[in-house]
Motif scaffolding. Structure first.
Motif, mmCIF file in Angstrom:
data_model
loop_
_atom_site.group_PDB
_atom_site.id
_atom_site.type_symbol
_atom_site.label_atom_id
_atom_site.label_comp_id
_atom_site.label_asym_id
_atom_site.label_seq_id
_atom_site.Cartn_x
_atom_site.Cartn_y
_atom_site.Cartn_z
ATOM 1 N N HIS A 1 -1.575 3.713 -3.884
ATOM 2 C CA HIS A 1 -1.449 4.949 -3.088
ATOM 3 C C HIS A 1 -0.139 4.955 -2.311
ATOM 4 C CE1 HIS A 1 -5.364 6.457 -4.049
ATOM 5 N NE2 HIS A 1 -6.025 5.506 -3.390
ATOM 6 N N PHE A 2 0.177 3.819 -1.722
ATOM 7 C CA PHE A 2 1.406 3.732 -0.945
ATOM 8 C C PHE A 2 2.625 3.947 -1.854
ATOM 9 C CE2 PHE A 2 4.835 1.516 1.312
ATOM 10 C CZ PHE A 2 4.745 2.131 2.546
ATOM 11 N N ALA A 3 2.613 3.292 -3.019
ATOM 12 C CA ALA A 3 3.728 3.423 -3.964
ATOM 13 C C ALA A 3 3.878 4.852 -4.472
ATOM 14 C CB ALA A 3 3.529 2.472 -5.138
ATOM 15 N N ASP A 4 2.754 5.561 -4.606
ATOM 16 C CA ASP A 4 2.775 6.943 -5.083
ATOM 17 C C ASP A 4 3.097 7.943 -3.975
ATOM 18 O OD1 ASP A 4 2.105 6.031 -7.606
ATOM 19 O OD2 ASP A 4 -0.042 6.482 -7.387
ATOM 20 N N GLY A 5 3.241 7.449 -2.754
ATOM 21 C CA GLY A 5 3.536 8.335 -1.641
ATOM 22 C C GLY A 5 2.303 8.988 -1.040
ATOM 23 N N ASP A 6 1.133 8.573 -1.465
ATOM 24 C CA ASP A 6 -0.117 9.118 -0.914
ATOM 25 C C ASP A 6 -0.508 8.272 0.293
ATOM 26 O OD1 ASP A 6 -2.547 10.234 -0.342
ATOM 27 O OD2 ASP A 6 -3.400 9.965 -2.357
ATOM 28 N N TYR A 7 0.236 8.478 1.382
ATOM 29 C CA TYR A 7 0.071 7.655 2.573
ATOM 30 C C TYR A 7 -1.283 7.868 3.257
ATOM 31 C CZ TYR A 7 5.026 7.201 1.718
ATOM 32 O OH TYR A 7 6.240 6.971 1.125
ATOM 33 N N GLU A 8 -1.830 9.074 3.116
ATOM 34 C CA GLU A 8 -3.133 9.355 3.729
ATOM 35 C C GLU A 8 -4.227 8.500 3.089
ATOM 36 O OE1 GLU A 8 -6.135 13.114 4.255
ATOM 37 O OE2 GLU A 8 -3.979 13.524 4.288
ATOM 38 N N ALA A 9 -4.220 8.411 1.756
ATOM 39 C CA ALA A 9 -5.217 7.594 1.055
ATOM 40 C C ALA A 9 -5.006 6.111 1.354
ATOM 41 C CB ALA A 9 -5.160 7.849 -0.449
ATOM 42 N N ALA A 10 -3.755 5.684 1.399
ATOM 43 C CA ALA A 10 -3.457 4.276 1.714
ATOM 44 C C ALA A 10 -3.899 3.948 3.135
ATOM 45 C CB ALA A 10 -1.962 4.005 1.547
ATOM 46 N N ASP A 11 -3.668 4.886 4.060
ATOM 47 C CA ASP A 11 -4.051 4.666 5.452
ATOM 48 C C ASP A 11 -5.567 4.589 5.617
ATOM 49 O OD1 ASP A 11 -3.359 4.373 8.259
ATOM 50 O OD2 ASP A 11 -4.233 6.375 8.518
ATOM 51 N N LYS A 12 -6.286 5.366 4.806
ATOM 52 C CA LYS A 12 -7.752 5.340 4.867
ATOM 53 C C LYS A 12 -8.268 3.930 4.517
ATOM 54 C CE LYS A 12 -11.816 7.797 3.227
ATOM 55 N NZ LYS A 12 -12.330 8.859 2.371
ATOM 56 N N ILE A 13 -7.725 3.346 3.491
ATOM 57 C CA ILE A 13 -8.128 1.986 3.091
ATOM 58 C C ILE A 13 -7.705 0.986 4.151
ATOM 59 C CG2 ILE A 13 -7.778 0.143 1.384
ATOM 60 C CD1 ILE A 13 -7.438 2.449 -0.716
ATOM 61 N N ASP A 14 -6.487 1.150 4.661
ATOM 62 C CA ASP A 14 -5.985 0.245 5.703
ATOM 63 C C ASP A 14 -6.844 0.326 6.963
ATOM 64 O OD1 ASP A 14 -3.938 -1.601 6.746
ATOM 65 O OD2 ASP A 14 -3.422 0.089 8.061
ATOM 66 N N SER A 15 -7.266 1.531 7.326
ATOM 67 C CA SER A 15 -8.117 1.703 8.512
ATOM 68 C C SER A 15 -9.460 1.009 8.317
ATOM 69 C CB SER A 15 -8.357 3.182 8.799
ATOM 70 O OG SER A 15 -7.166 3.781 9.204
ATOM 71 N N PHE A 16 -10.022 1.148 7.110
ATOM 72 C CA PHE A 16 -11.284 0.488 6.815
ATOM 73 C C PHE A 16 -11.149 -1.021 7.041
ATOM 74 C CE2 PHE A 16 -13.481 -2.195 3.752
ATOM 75 C CZ PHE A 16 -14.808 -1.963 4.098
ATOM 76 N N TYR A 17 -10.116 -1.613 6.482
ATOM 77 C CA TYR A 17 -9.955 -3.063 6.611
ATOM 78 C C TYR A 17 -9.596 -3.477 8.036
ATOM 79 C CZ TYR A 17 -10.994 -4.050 1.837
ATOM 80 O OH TYR A 17 -11.679 -4.196 0.652
ATOM 81 N N GLY A 18 -8.952 -2.599 8.776
ATOM 82 C CA GLY A 18 -8.697 -2.889 10.186
ATOM 83 C C GLY A 18 -9.998 -3.071 10.943
ATOM 84 N N GLU A 19 -10.954 -2.185 10.686
ATOM 85 C CA GLU A 19 -12.270 -2.308 11.319
ATOM 86 C C GLU A 19 -13.067 -3.451 10.712
ATOM 87 O OE1 GLU A 19 -14.536 1.292 11.504
ATOM 88 O OE2 GLU A 19 -12.780 2.469 12.054
ATOM 89 N N PHE A 20 -13.077 -3.534 9.389
ATOM 90 C CA PHE A 20 -13.844 -4.551 8.676
ATOM 91 C C PHE A 20 -13.438 -5.955 9.123
ATOM 92 C CE2 PHE A 20 -14.568 -7.220 4.871
ATOM 93 C CZ PHE A 20 -15.917 -6.967 4.660
ATOM 94 N N LEU A 21 -12.157 -6.161 9.260
ATOM 95 C CA LEU A 21 -11.658 -7.489 9.624
ATOM 96 C C LEU A 21 -11.738 -7.762 11.126
ATOM 97 C CD1 LEU A 21 -8.591 -7.603 7.216
ATOM 98 C CD2 LEU A 21 -10.789 -8.759 6.927
ATOM 99 N N SER A 22 -12.122 -6.749 11.911
ATOM 100 C CA SER A 22 -12.202 -6.964 13.359
ATOM 101 C C SER A 22 -13.289 -7.959 13.728
ATOM 102 C CB SER A 22 -12.431 -5.641 14.091
ATOM 103 O OG SER A 22 -13.724 -5.136 13.819
ATOM 104 N N THR A 23 -14.204 -8.248 12.806
ATOM 105 C CA THR A 23 -15.212 -9.273 13.096
ATOM 106 C C THR A 23 -14.552 -10.627 13.311
ATOM 107 O OG1 THR A 23 -15.581 -9.688 10.751
ATOM 108 C CG2 THR A 23 -17.048 -8.115 11.847
ATOM 109 N N MET A 24 -13.324 -10.758 12.879
ATOM 110 C CA MET A 24 -12.607 -12.012 13.106
ATOM 111 C C MET A 24 -12.314 -12.214 14.591
ATOM 112 S SD MET A 24 -10.151 -12.071 9.735
ATOM 113 C CE MET A 24 -9.060 -13.248 10.419
#
Length: 153
Positions: free
Chosen positions: A22-45
């Motif tokens: 998504h990032f390579a294709d310029g679809d930053y919104e879709a890439a950010d959605k995945i990044d946001s998920f992992y930001g929350e998901f990994l917060s258990t650390m």
């Protein structure tokens, strides 16, 4: 965290690959959605290892709450004490951390709470994370919480 990811490594690998694509294709919104998920998901650390391991030990290995040996700061916790607090038990059919029936058991263990103050909901297509965040949380769980609250109010 490694154990969480190891339960579904293919899913996490596909997500990482999709974010890069998504990032390579310029679809930053879709890439950010995945990044946001992992930001929350990994917060258990952010939890200390001691707290996490103590919780797993007491709740899942000892079944301390279910068998009546759970204590908070030395004071025993008795589910029989719950007489007025309504309980909505929600489970995910695809939850790979907490198996079906574990939260429903709470309703059975609160013997002094009237049945009219208990509700059980299973979202068949929802995993553990989806019970707390994301589109299924917003579209299915939040409305159930609101309706349950209004009914009990």
């Amino acid at each position: 965290m490694t154990a969480f990811v190891a339960m579904n490594p293919e899913r996490h690998q596909k997500s990482a690959r999709a974010a890069i694509d998504h990032f390579a294709d310029g679809d930053y919104e879709a890439a950010d959605k995945i990044d946001s998920f992992y930001g929350e998901f990994l917060s258990t650390m952010d939890l200390t290892a001691e707290l996490y391991l103590q919780t797993v030990h007491r709740v899942f290995k000892q079944n301390a709450l279910a068998n009546g040996t759970f204590a908070f700061r030395g004071t025993p916790v008795s589910l029989d004490s719950i007489e007025k607090t309504p309980i909505l038990a929600i489970e995910g059919g695809r939850d790979d951390i907490t198996g079906l029936g574990q939260t429903r058991a709470l309703l059975e263990l609160t013997t002094k709470l009237p049945e009219s103050s208990k509700r059980h909901l299973v979202l068949e297509e929802t995993g553990h994370y989806g019970l707390f965040s994301g589109s299924k949380f917003r579209s299915q769980i939040v409305p159930e919480l609101c309706a349950f609250h209004e009914k009990m109010d």
